[in-house]
Design a protein around this motif. Structure first.
Motif, PDB file in Angstrom:
ATOM      1  N   UNK A   1      54.564 -76.841  71.482  1.00 58.54           N
ATOM      2  CA  UNK A   1      53.910 -75.509  71.959  1.00 58.54           C
ATOM      3  C   UNK A   1      54.158 -74.526  70.820  1.00 58.54           C
ATOM      4  N   UNK A   2      55.335 -74.685  69.979  1.00 51.76           N
ATOM      5  CA  UNK A   2      55.484 -73.766  68.868  1.00 51.76           C
ATOM      6  C   UNK A   2      54.218 -73.886  67.890  1.00 51.76           C
ATOM      7  N   UNK A   3      54.030 -75.346  67.678  1.00 53.67           N
ATOM      8  CA  UNK A   3      52.776 -75.583  66.486  1.00 53.67           C
ATOM      9  C   UNK A   3      51.764 -74.826  67.024  1.00 53.67           C
ATOM     10  N   UNK A   4      51.177 -74.914  68.354  1.00 55.81           N
ATOM     11  CA  UNK A   4      50.208 -74.408  68.945  1.00 55.81           C
ATOM     12  C   UNK A   4      49.946 -72.925  68.958  1.00 55.81           C
ATOM     13  N   UNK A   5      50.966 -72.134  69.072  1.00 60.06           N
ATOM     14  CA  UNK A   5      51.251 -70.675  68.979  1.00 60.06           C
ATOM     15  C   UNK A   5      51.195 -70.242  67.463  1.00 60.06           C
ATOM     16  N   UNK A   6      51.600 -70.853  66.818  1.00 60.36           N
ATOM     17  CA  UNK A   6      51.422 -70.505  65.336  1.00 60.36           C
ATOM     18  C   UNK A   6      50.174 -70.799  64.850  1.00 60.36           C
ATOM     19  N   UNK A   7      49.330 -71.688  65.273  1.00 64.63           N
ATOM     20  CA  UNK A   7      48.358 -72.061  64.832  1.00 64.63           C
ATOM     21  C   UNK A   7      47.013 -71.094  65.207  1.00 64.63           C
ATOM     22  N   UNK A   8      47.292 -70.596  66.435  1.00 68.20           N
ATOM     23  CA  UNK A   8      46.361 -69.668  67.091  1.00 68.20           C
ATOM     24  C   UNK A   8      45.968 -68.305  66.154  1.00 68.20           C
ATOM     25  N   UNK A   9      46.604 -67.833  65.728  1.00 66.02           N
ATOM     26  CA  UNK A   9      46.433 -66.441  64.818  1.00 66.02           C
ATOM     27  C   UNK A   9      45.335 -66.853  63.732  1.00 66.02           C
ATOM     28  N   UNK A  10      45.126 -68.052  63.455  1.00 67.78           N
ATOM     29  CA  UNK A  10      44.173 -68.322  62.295  1.00 67.78           C
ATOM     30  C   UNK A  10      42.848 -68.538  62.873  1.00 67.78           C
ATOM     31  N   UNK A  11      42.434 -68.367  64.021  1.00 65.34           N
ATOM     32  CA  UNK A  11      41.339 -68.473  64.601  1.00 65.34           C
ATOM     33  C   UNK A  11      40.511 -67.134  64.477  1.00 65.34           C
ATOM     34  N   UNK A  12      41.278 -66.095  63.895  1.00 67.38           N
ATOM     35  CA  UNK A  12      40.722 -64.846  63.986  1.00 67.38           C
ATOM     36  C   UNK A  12      41.117 -64.441  62.739  1.00 67.38           C
ATOM     37  N   UNK A  13      40.545 -63.204  62.161  1.00 67.30           N
ATOM     38  CA  UNK A  13      41.015 -62.653  60.876  1.00 67.30           C
ATOM     39  C   UNK A  13      42.358 -62.119  60.629  1.00 67.30           C
TER      40      UNK A  13
ATOM     41  N   UNK B   1      33.913 -59.108  59.430  1.00 65.64           N
ATOM     42  CA  UNK B   1      33.816 -60.462  59.778  1.00 65.64           C
ATOM     43  C   UNK B   1      32.877 -60.869  60.897  1.00 65.64           C
ATOM     44  N   UNK B   2      32.387 -62.214  61.097  1.00 64.45           N
ATOM     45  CA  UNK B   2      31.644 -62.409  62.300  1.00 64.45           C
ATOM     46  C   UNK B   2      32.651 -63.216  63.363  1.00 64.45           C
ATOM     47  N   UNK B   3      32.033 -63.059  64.518  1.00 60.56           N
ATOM     48  CA  UNK B   3      33.025 -63.645  65.717  1.00 60.56           C
ATOM     49  C   UNK B   3      32.954 -65.141  65.606  1.00 60.56           C
ATOM     50  N   UNK B   4      32.197 -65.797  65.013  1.00 61.92           N
ATOM     51  CA  UNK B   4      32.140 -67.253  64.715  1.00 61.92           C
ATOM     52  C   UNK B   4      32.644 -67.755  63.095  1.00 61.92           C
ATOM     53  N   UNK B   5      33.282 -66.690  62.460  1.00 58.70           N
ATOM     54  CA  UNK B   5      33.651 -67.195  61.110  1.00 58.70           C
ATOM     55  C   UNK B   5      34.599 -68.155  61.140  1.00 58.70           C
ATOM     56  N   UNK B   6      35.404 -68.139  62.056  1.00 60.87           N
ATOM     57  CA  UNK B   6      36.649 -68.944  62.336  1.00 60.87           C
ATOM     58  C   UNK B   6      36.548 -70.016  63.223  1.00 60.87           C
ATOM     59  N   UNK B   7      35.394 -70.481  63.451  1.00 68.01           N
ATOM     60  CA  UNK B   7      34.920 -71.539  64.421  1.00 68.01           C
ATOM     61  C   UNK B   7      35.597 -72.962  63.850  1.00 68.01           C
ATOM     62  N   UNK B   8      35.624 -73.109  62.375  1.00 63.87           N
ATOM     63  CA  UNK B   8      36.044 -74.203  62.083  1.00 63.87           C
ATOM     64  C   UNK B   8      37.500 -74.478  62.187  1.00 63.87           C
ATOM     65  N   UNK B   9      38.407 -73.534  62.342  1.00 65.51           N
ATOM     66  CA  UNK B   9      39.677 -73.483  62.778  1.00 65.51           C
ATOM     67  C   UNK B   9      39.739 -73.924  63.815  1.00 65.51           C
ATOM     68  N   UNK B  10      38.957 -73.014  64.818  1.00 63.34           N
ATOM     69  CA  UNK B  10      38.962 -73.439  66.194  1.00 63.34           C
ATOM     70  C   UNK B  10      38.794 -74.652  66.540  1.00 63.34           C
ATOM     71  N   UNK B  11      37.788 -75.381  65.852  1.00 58.45           N
ATOM     72  CA  UNK B  11      37.438 -76.696  66.145  1.00 58.45           C
ATOM     73  C   UNK B  11      38.559 -77.778  65.814  1.00 58.45           C
TER      74      UNK B  11
ATOM     75  N   UNK C   1      41.713 -76.919  65.586  1.00 60.82           N
ATOM     76  CA  UNK C   1      42.825 -76.561  66.682  1.00 60.82           C
ATOM     77  C   UNK C   1      42.714 -77.323  68.140  1.00 60.82           C
ATOM     78  N   UNK C   2      41.655 -77.041  68.504  1.00 60.25           N
ATOM     79  CA  UNK C   2      40.964 -77.817  69.637  1.00 60.25           C
ATOM     80  C   UNK C   2      41.483 -79.340  69.458  1.00 60.25           C
ATOM     81  N   UNK C   3      40.864 -79.859  68.387  1.00 57.66           N
ATOM     82  CA  UNK C   3      40.919 -81.212  68.054  1.00 57.66           C
ATOM     83  C   UNK C   3      42.312 -81.823  68.008  1.00 57.66           C
ATOM     84  N   UNK C   4      43.331 -80.913  67.400  1.00 58.30           N
ATOM     85  CA  UNK C   4      44.564 -81.360  67.326  1.00 58.30           C
ATOM     86  C   UNK C   4      45.316 -81.358  68.751  1.00 58.30           C
TER      87      UNK C   4
END
Length: 466
Positions: free
Chosen positions: A258-270, A276-286, A288-291
């Motif tokens: 849970x701590x890891x997921x919470x720490x990762x989440x801010x990197x899905x945005x600037x 920036x564009x809304x989709x600029x961090x889609x690779x990070x979202x991908x 984290x979803x995968x993990x």
């Protein structure tokens, strides 16, 4: 195609051997090879030594076939007879044969132990074996292709250097270093693993930040996203090893993940000001979803159902506009607009590029990944969820492929272990959940709906076996 011109060098060992050489020469002639052979080219009154020297050294002769039988080897190694003379002529030519292809040994005989009779002076050259009747035709074709310069396996055309090679690879040295320490601690000092787990997360987050890139042109953004997803593979691999170490040491728990997921989440945005564009961090979202998927995949694989249930029931402390609702695990099931745009831009004939990339990267975990994606849909649907978990990979599931966790619900013991995953306290509640699950959704581009849980088990069969 021009007809190659060759000279055959051989020993008059026996009448049978001479006939074998003559038959080979005739067949080569029939197959478009211009053969020079002493039996029809060396006439009375000719200088035998001059003839051999001319055949060996002449630029008009493309290849020299050296027929290797017992008689040829003895005479060549002892430098005796006509073969010995030819050997003395050929030997210096071998050293100046820059293309390494003019002189071809042909094995026509082997001894009782299967050893060839290739003489010492040409022992290092690759030969063609015509000594065995069972392989003669295949090897004769090889000889013919060599002489006509038409190889069976042609070298493909040289392509362009892949563009991704010029891009800097993600540096995952720090996570690799921590993993090595964790592997060492697993054997020598398991008590250190909890502290080292935190170090791994810190190193991972630092490397995750390096995936961010500067703003690019809108029509090029999807290219950059896909390229960055490809670059994230080492991080995915490191995270899987991290999970496996924690599981092997039996120190994995919901708070750590849970701590890891919470720490990762801010990197899905600037993380800084700027356009920036809304989709600029889609690779990070991908990623984290995968993990998340791999976390549940391994927890399910090793039956950490209590940890799974805790993660499903947890409220995640994230800075998002959720209108007063609790934030559950489904917040990490991101919609990647850039990949849908890419499908349209490239006119890709597929249901979902997001799913395709997940499945392609899964390798040996493909079936388990798809199954856990579908299970998360069931688990989260059993809870009140603001977002829901759409199992993007579901259309890759093979027809009639079962999901073990659901199939095993026939067992009363298995129900006791897993009913909390479905947020149920009793067998009757679980049966009622399956019976009244409701209609299933489907992807916009697919006719196929998400599998209904009743496809895997009849609710009346739940907990019917001890």
């Amino acid at each position: 195609m021009t007809n190659p011109k060759i000279f055959i060098s051989y020993s008059w060992t026996t009448d049978d051997h001479e006939d074998w050489v003559l038959d080979l020469a005739k067949r080569l002639l029939e197959d478009g090879v211009d053969v020079t052979l002493d039996k029809w080219d060396l006439k009375e009154g000719h200088d035998k030594y001059a003839f051999m020297e001319q055949m060996v050294s002449s630029d008009e002769i493309d290849r020299v076939l050296i027929i290797c039988d017992s008689g040829y080897k003895i005479k060549a190694d002892n430098r005796s007879g006509g073969v010995g003379d030819e050997t003395q002529i050929i030997t210096p030519e071998l050293y100046t044969d820059i293309k390494q292809g003019k002189f071809i040994p042909i094995v026509s005989e082997r001894d009782s132990s299967g050893n060839d009779f290739v003489p010492a002076y040409i022992k290092n050259r690759i030969y063609i074996d015509l000594s065995n009747i069972d392989t003669f035709e295949d090897n004769y074709e090889q000889l013919l292709r060599t002489l006509h310069k038409v190889p069976k396996h042609k070298k493909p055309a040289l392509g362009k250097v892949p563009s991704y090679l010029s891009e800097q690879e993600i540096n995952h040295y720090k996570t690799q270093n921590v993993l090595k320490q964790m592997r060492s601690a697993l054997d020598k000092n398991p008590n250190r693993l909890r502290v080292m787990s935190i170090k791994f997360q810190e190193a991972f987050i630092e490397e995750l930040a390096s995936l961010h890139f500067e703003t690019v042109k809108p029509h090029e953004l999807d290219d950059k996203i896909v390229d960055s997803i490809e670059k994230s593979k080492p991080l995915k691999t490191d995270f899987i090893e991290y999970l496996q170490i924690l599981i092997e040491a039996d120190v994995i728990n919901s708070d750590t993940l849970k701590d890891f997921f919470e720490k990762s989440f801010p990197y899905t945005k600037t993380l800084k000001t700027g356009t920036t564009y809304e989709t600029q961090f889609d690779h990070v979202k991908f990623l984290i979803h995968e993990l998340i998927l791999y976390s549940f995949l391994f927890l399910n694989k090793y039956k950490y159902y209590n940890v799974m249930a805790d993660l499903l029931n947890a409220e995640y402390d994230l800075e998002v506009n959720n209108y007063g609702h609790e934030i559950d695990l489904s917040i990490f099931r991101f919609y990647l607009k850039s990949l849908d745009y890419r499908m349209q831009k490239l006119d890709l004939r597929t249901v979902c590029l997001h799913a395709d990339l997940l499945v392609e990267r899964a390798g040996k975990y493909k079936k388990e990944l798809i199954d856990i994606d579908i299970l998360l849909h069931y688990f989260i649907r059993s809870r009140t969820s603001l977002y829901g978990w759409f199992p993007v990979t579901y259309h890759h599931k093979e027809f009639e492929s079962r999901i073990s966790l659901i199939k095993n619900l026939k067992s009363e013991k298995h129900v006791d272990l897993t009913k909390s995953l479905f947020n149920k306290n009793s067998v009757e509640d679980l049966k009622d959940f399956f019976m009244n699950f409701g209609d299933m959704e489907k992807h916009t581009n697919s006719y196929k709906k998400i599998p209904h849980p009743r496809e895997y088990i009849n609710p009346d069969e739940i907990a019917t076996k001890s």
